[in-house]
Motif scaffolding. Structure first.
Motif, mmCIF file in Angstrom:
data_model
loop_
_atom_site.group_PDB
_atom_site.id
_atom_site.type_symbol
_atom_site.label_atom_id
_atom_site.label_comp_id
_atom_site.label_asym_id
_atom_site.label_seq_id
_atom_site.Cartn_x
_atom_site.Cartn_y
_atom_site.Cartn_z
ATOM 1 N N ASP A 80 0.507 -1.270 -0.142
ATOM 2 C CA ASP A 80 0.323 -0.314 0.145
ATOM 3 C C ASP A 80 0.706 1.398 -0.188
ATOM 4 O OD1 ASP A 80 -2.269 -1.419 -0.203
ATOM 5 O OD2 ASP A 80 -2.247 -1.662 2.169
ATOM 6 N N GLY A 81 2.207 1.074 -0.209
ATOM 7 C CA GLY A 81 2.901 2.188 -0.410
ATOM 8 C C GLY A 81 2.975 3.124 -1.036
ATOM 9 N N THR A 82 3.717 4.412 -1.574
ATOM 10 C CA THR A 82 3.640 4.798 -2.717
ATOM 11 C C THR A 82 3.680 4.362 -3.874
ATOM 12 O OG1 THR A 82 3.489 6.583 -0.983
ATOM 13 C CG2 THR A 82 4.466 7.908 -3.724
ATOM 14 N N LEU A 83 4.988 3.883 -4.080
ATOM 15 C CA LEU A 83 6.007 3.190 -4.773
ATOM 16 C C LEU A 83 4.459 1.891 -5.169
ATOM 17 C CD1 LEU A 83 9.499 2.571 -3.521
ATOM 18 C CD2 LEU A 83 9.065 3.917 -5.491
ATOM 19 N N ALA A 84 4.344 1.468 -3.890
ATOM 20 C CA ALA A 84 3.403 0.482 -5.307
ATOM 21 C C ALA A 84 2.394 0.925 -6.154
ATOM 22 C CB ALA A 84 3.144 -0.863 -3.784
ATOM 23 N N LYS A 85 1.787 1.909 -5.055
ATOM 24 C CA LYS A 85 0.480 2.481 -6.095
ATOM 25 C C LYS A 85 1.354 2.847 -7.098
ATOM 26 C CE LYS A 85 -1.637 3.775 -1.949
ATOM 27 N NZ LYS A 85 -2.183 4.726 -0.848
ATOM 28 N N ALA A 86 2.609 3.496 -7.535
ATOM 29 C CA ALA A 86 3.011 4.617 -8.620
ATOM 30 C C ALA A 86 2.900 4.008 -9.477
ATOM 31 C CB ALA A 86 4.432 5.334 -8.544
ATOM 32 N N LEU A 87 3.995 2.089 -8.874
ATOM 33 C CA LEU A 87 4.259 1.300 -10.108
ATOM 34 C C LEU A 87 2.069 0.768 -10.958
ATOM 35 C CD1 LEU A 87 6.570 -0.306 -7.712
ATOM 36 C CD2 LEU A 87 6.726 0.136 -10.491
ATOM 37 N N ARG A 88 1.340 0.414 -9.913
ATOM 38 C CA ARG A 88 -0.160 -0.053 -10.491
ATOM 39 C C ARG A 88 -0.664 0.832 -11.201
ATOM 40 N NH1 ARG A 88 -0.432 -2.621 -5.121
ATOM 41 N NH2 ARG A 88 -1.423 -0.948 -4.548
ATOM 42 N N GLU A 89 -0.169 1.809 -11.150
ATOM 43 C CA GLU A 89 -0.952 3.202 -12.259
ATOM 44 C C GLU A 89 -0.153 2.969 -13.187
ATOM 45 O OE1 GLU A 89 -1.847 6.031 -9.110
ATOM 46 O OE2 GLU A 89 -3.178 4.812 -7.307
ATOM 47 N N GLY A 90 0.957 2.864 -13.007
ATOM 48 C CA GLY A 90 1.745 3.264 -13.752
ATOM 49 C C GLY A 90 2.254 4.495 -13.994
ATOM 50 N N ARG A 91 2.882 5.365 -12.363
ATOM 51 C CA ARG A 91 3.816 6.557 -13.013
ATOM 52 C C ARG A 91 4.785 6.211 -12.657
ATOM 53 N NH1 ARG A 91 1.973 8.741 -8.264
ATOM 54 N NH2 ARG A 91 0.500 7.249 -7.469
ATOM 55 N N GLN A 92 5.472 5.050 -12.969
ATOM 56 C CA GLN A 92 6.858 5.090 -12.822
ATOM 57 C C GLN A 92 7.391 4.884 -14.192
ATOM 58 O OE1 GLN A 92 9.361 4.454 -10.070
ATOM 59 N NE2 GLN A 92 8.158 4.660 -8.476
ATOM 60 N N ASP A 93 6.886 4.798 -15.171
ATOM 61 C CA ASP A 93 7.155 5.097 -16.791
ATOM 62 C C ASP A 93 8.549 6.384 -16.576
ATOM 63 O OD1 ASP A 93 5.141 3.246 -18.048
ATOM 64 O OD2 ASP A 93 4.025 5.157 -17.538
#
Length: 219
Positions: A198-211
């Motif tokens: 549930d951390g910010t990194l996990a959410k960013a990866l699931r939402e595609g914000r780590q491109d």
């Protein structure tokens, strides 16, 4: 202890290579970026290095102020090596070298050794933000301290405390990320990386914000 060899050139690059230009030194730094390591652990994770060469490089690193040796308190009571502050400053040097060498990876050769934690630095380059990330591969587990300014950049095994994201993937996907062929968010969308947490990194990866715009999508 043998005297330090020098290029005898008044140049900062030459001075740096006086300290870390010998074969195996930077790979020892790579291992010690995980935190304190015993000599036997270093030898096991540096396949191909002789015991004499490893001992010599570690002594050189102590002499040059890159690493220290200390005894663990009981019940461990073993000696470990760890990077000094000066030694930890080599992290961006190794990251730049790894980035430069991405195109040299290609396919794994039959003679290539591999350790799960050797994927730690490429994944650190590929992830944005801050937090602790556990990585699970068939070859083993390790954890990353993404964005950490102090302390170990990564560590073997599960994280000792709270985790912001857990990634499950295979070594082929890790290799594609290491080569710069595949961005982590693209691998998540393709089902090649499973993300929990549930951390910010996990959410960013699931939402595609780590491109990463500079990384091509693996076809």
């Amino acid at each position: 202890m043998s005297p330090r060899r020098s290029y005898d050139q008044y140049c900062s690059a030459a001075r740096a290579l006086d300290l870390v230009g010998d074969r195996w030194t930077l790979l020892i730094v790579r291992e010690l970026l995980a935190g304190p390591r015993r000599y036997t652990d270093l030898h096991a994770d540096l396949p191909g290095v002789s015991t004499d060469v490893l001992a010599s490089r570690l002594k050189d690193m102590e002499r040059d102020g890159l690493a220290t040796r200390r005894r663990l308190p009981p019940p461990g009571a073993a000696f470990v090596y760890e990077l000094s502050n000066r030694g930890r400053e080599l992290l961006p040097v190794l990251q730049a070298l790894g980035k430069w060498g991405e195109g040299e990876l290609g396919e794994r050769r039959p003679t290539d050794a591999v350790r799960a934690h050797w994927f730690a630095l490429p994944l650190l380059r590929a992830l944005d933000g801050e937090g602790v990330v556990e990585v699970h591969l068939d070859e083993g587990e390790f954890h990353l301290n993404v964005g950490a300014g102090d302390g170990p950049a990564y560590g073997d095994g599960p994280a000792p405390g709270a985790v912001d994201a857990r990634l499950v993937l295979d070594s082929a996907t890790c290799a594609a990320v290491s080569r710069g062929d595949l961005a982590p968010a693209d691998a998540v969308r393709a089902g090649r990386i499973t993300v929990t947490g549930d951390g910010t990194l996990a959410k960013a990866l699931r939402e595609g914000r780590q491109d990463r715009e500079d990384r091509p999508v693996d076809a």
